[in-house]
Design a protein around this motif. Structure first.
Motif, PDB file in Angstrom:
ATOM      1  N   GLU A  36      -0.732  -1.060   4.687  1.00  0.00           N
ATOM      2  CA  GLU A  36      -1.782  -1.399   3.733  1.00  0.00           C
ATOM      3  C   GLU A  36      -3.125  -1.147   4.401  1.00  0.00           C
ATOM      4  O   GLU A  36      -3.334  -1.578   5.546  1.00  0.00           O
ATOM      5  CB  GLU A  36      -1.661  -2.860   3.309  1.00  0.00           C
ATOM      6  N   PRO A  37      -4.028  -0.437   3.734  1.00  0.00           N
ATOM      7  CA  PRO A  37      -5.324  -0.154   4.363  1.00  0.00           C
ATOM      8  C   PRO A  37      -6.130  -1.423   4.579  1.00  0.00           C
ATOM      9  O   PRO A  37      -5.972  -2.414   3.852  1.00  0.00           O
ATOM     10  CB  PRO A  37      -6.014   0.773   3.351  1.00  0.00           C
ATOM     11  N   GLY A  38      -6.976  -1.399   5.572  1.00  0.00           N
ATOM     12  CA  GLY A  38      -7.810  -2.558   5.858  1.00  0.00           C
ATOM     13  C   GLY A  38      -8.897  -2.724   4.804  1.00  0.00           C
ATOM     14  O   GLY A  38      -9.275  -1.782   4.106  1.00  0.00           O
ATOM     15  N   SER A  39      -9.394  -3.935   4.668  1.00  0.00           N
ATOM     16  CA  SER A  39     -10.467  -4.220   3.728  1.00  0.00           C
ATOM     17  C   SER A  39     -11.716  -4.570   4.529  1.00  0.00           C
ATOM     18  O   SER A  39     -11.669  -5.406   5.438  1.00  0.00           O
ATOM     19  CB  SER A  39     -10.093  -5.384   2.816  1.00  0.00           C
ATOM     20  N   GLY A  40     -12.836  -3.941   4.195  1.00  0.00           N
ATOM     21  CA  GLY A  40     -14.062  -4.194   4.940  1.00  0.00           C
ATOM     22  C   GLY A  40     -13.924  -3.746   6.381  1.00  0.00           C
ATOM     23  O   GLY A  40     -13.521  -2.628   6.678  1.00  0.00           O
ATOM     24  N   GLY A  48       0.828  -1.189   0.000  1.00  0.00           N
ATOM     25  CA  GLY A  48       0.000   0.000   0.000  1.00  0.00           C
ATOM     26  C   GLY A  48       0.862   1.236   0.000  1.00  0.00           C
ATOM     27  O   GLY A  48       1.540   1.547  -0.971  1.00  0.00           O
ATOM     28  N   ALA A 105      -6.133  -1.890   9.374  1.00  0.00           N
ATOM     29  CA  ALA A 105      -4.988  -1.638   8.501  1.00  0.00           C
ATOM     30  C   ALA A 105      -3.826  -2.528   8.928  1.00  0.00           C
ATOM     31  O   ALA A 105      -3.696  -2.907  10.096  1.00  0.00           O
ATOM     32  CB  ALA A 105      -4.594  -0.173   8.576  1.00  0.00           C
ATOM     33  N   SER A 106      -2.972  -2.857   7.949  1.00  0.00           N
ATOM     34  CA  SER A 106      -1.838  -3.749   8.213  1.00  0.00           C
ATOM     35  C   SER A 106      -0.529  -2.987   8.109  1.00  0.00           C
ATOM     36  O   SER A 106      -0.383  -2.073   7.287  1.00  0.00           O
ATOM     37  CB  SER A 106      -1.821  -4.906   7.216  1.00  0.00           C
ATOM     38  N   GLY A 138     -11.825  -5.150   8.452  1.00  0.00           N
ATOM     39  CA  GLY A 138     -10.500  -5.514   8.936  1.00  0.00           C
ATOM     40  C   GLY A 138      -9.640  -4.300   9.189  1.00  0.00           C
ATOM     41  O   GLY A 138      -9.788  -3.244   8.562  1.00  0.00           O
TER      42      GLY A 138
END
Length: 497
Positions: free
Chosen positions: A417-421, A393, A425-426, A423
């Motif tokens: 990396e942004p979170g999805s849904g 990301g 962020a990583s 979830g």
């Protein structure tokens, strides 16, 4: 099977170094078979090789190239008419009464009768013409709109180095907004490409030092220095004194010229002070304002102009929303502000060797250190992507606040990396970069602490790699930790591949 459109694209000439992606984009633009006029805007700071690239393109396709100069509207119009006459092989120069007549005639050259082939037209240093004739963008807009309903093979490329002017051509309510099918910003060579261009690929420390001073600007090697390249790391000091720091060299005043050439800059002293503040390590708006003795609100305009001119970059903190830091985008300007400007009278009198002998600490702290951090982030965005687990990301830097120890942990290189849904962020990588310090276990412990703090904030750190970047090497203890996995060690050899 190769399509007809692909066969019609000119191949990049061998004398054009690198720039394959840019050439492919330009070649595809001029070869598009659409029967309507098309507009492209090409910009980039001076010395990037825009003219070199566009001349090669025009020559490859039999197009028209015109390079504007700083002149009055009348003289510019005469120069344009003379260049057009030479292009169509007229025995006498054209005499246009107005720019309206000149641009109308230019578009007539791309009428369908011209064998149906697209006609590349390059108007270089367009800001010079706009300054003398502010009506030009509106005239071009009128012709572009006209030849959206009428057939035309015009492929018009407007090019310029005044970034604030070029950026405004397509902005907001500008006449040409929404008319361009291509917008290309020509950037310096990447650090690996620059090493190849200078012929120092097998000497990573020399390549890094050279890049910290001159970056990836193509013109500096051949046009400015006539291929005067340091032969080895041992020659770097002498090379620097006889080139960049010598009053006899074209590079000596180049940093000043780069600033003076931006049309939006009026008070050069104020802008130099802002850049000097950043070069001295004052990377926040408040820090810059304190350094130059102004209020934060008073430096908003200079900061915006320097950003628009691509001389300053504002980098967002990847861990703290709303926080950012400034970095000088042009290495030569950073070197000038950090090393040359404080000793300018001595340098003008030819005492480069004496000045340089006392500048080692400043060069390492204010030039090499920050530049090495930027190289490490560039590495992660490009050739180092394969070292990350998962996707990629945002790559940047940031600060992690440790409330227990009441300190801030600076992260020089980070990938998130942004979170999805639903979830979180990583965090994919946390890294520290040191130019002149051998890295050891204390550096790794700081990164581990930062990872724990981010995990406590709710970020996903399950795939987080801890990375140490160093030009001075790593301790045995740190190498042992890396051997057990989860820790990445990157030196100059890995950076330069």
């Amino acid at each position: 099977m190769v399509r007809e459109q692909d066969r019609s694209r000119p191949l990049k000439p061998a004398h054009v170094f690198d720039r394959q992606a840019e050439w492919d984009g330009l070649a595809a633009f001029v070869a598009r078979p659409t029967p309507h006029a098309m507009l492209g805007v090409v910009s980039g700071r001076r010395r990037m090789g825009k003219t070199y690239l566009l001349r090669a393109l025009a020559e490859a396709r039999g197009g028209f190239y015109f390079g504007a100069t700083a002149a009055t509207a009348g003289e510019s119009l005469r120069q344009f008419g003379a260049a057009l006459a030479r292009h169509v092989e007229s025995p006498a120069p054209f005499s246009f009464a107005t720019w309206d007549d000149a641009i109308s005639y230019l578009f007539s050259l791309a009428a369908p009768a011209r064998r149906g082939e697209p006609l590349p037209v390059v108007i270089d240093e367009f800001p010079y013409l706009v300054k003398a004739a502010p009506e030009l963008p509106s005239i071009v807009q009128r012709e572009m709109d006209r030849f959206q309903s009428e057939e035309s093979r015009m492929r018009l490329l407007l090019c310029g180095s005044a970034m604030s002017v070029m950026g405004g051509l397509l902005a907001s309510t500008a006449p040409l907004r929404g008319r361009a099918q291509l917008e290309l910003v020509l950037k310096p060579f990447g650090f690996r490409g620059a090493a190849e261009f200078w012929g120092v690929t097998g000497q990573p420390e020399l390549a890094a030092r050279l890049n910290a001073v001159l970056g990836g600007t193509p013109a500096y090697r051949r046009q400015f220095l006539a291929d005067d390249v340091p032969e080895s790391l041992a020659d770097f000091d002498d090379w620097l004194c006889r080139t960049v720091m010598s009053p006899l060299s074209p590079l000596f005043r180049e940093a000043r010229y780069l600033l003076a050439e931006e049309t939006e800059i009026r008070d050069a002293a104020l802008y130099h002070s802002v850049l000097a503040a950043v070069a001295d390590g004052n990377a926040t708006r408040g820090g810059i304002a304190n350094y130059i003795g102004r209020k934060s609100v008073d430096i908003s305009h200079p900061l915006n102009v320097l950003e628009d001119s691509h001389l300053l970059v504002r980098e967002q903190d990847v861990f703290r929303a709303g926080k950012s830091q400034y970095r000088i985008a042009e290495p030569l300007i950073n070197f000038y502000e950090a090393v040359m400007r404080p000793a300018w009278p001595l340098l003008e009198s030819g005492q480069a060797a004496e000045v340089w002998s006392r500048s080692g600490e400043r060069f390492a702290a204010q030039v090499l250190g920050p530049h090495f951090e930027a190289l490490c982030r560039e590495f992660l965005r490009g050739p180092g992507r394969s070292l990350l687990a998962g996707g990629l990301g945002q790559v940047g830097s940031g600060v992690v606040v440790d409330p227990v120890a009441r300190r801030q942990i600076e992260i020089d290189v980070a990938a998130t990396e942004p979170g999805s849904g639903a979830g979180p962020a990583s965090v994919l990588l946390l890294g520290e970069a040191k130019w002149g310090t051998q890295m050891g276990l204390p550096h790794l412990d700081r990164l581990r602490r930062a990872r724990d703090l981010l995990e406590a904030r709710g970020l996903n750190t399950t795939q987080c790699t801890l990375a140490c970047f160093s030009a001075a090497g790593f301790s045995e203890g740190l190498r042992g930790e890396a051997g057990r996995g989860g820790v990445l060690l990157v030196g100059l050899a890995e950076l330069y591949g």
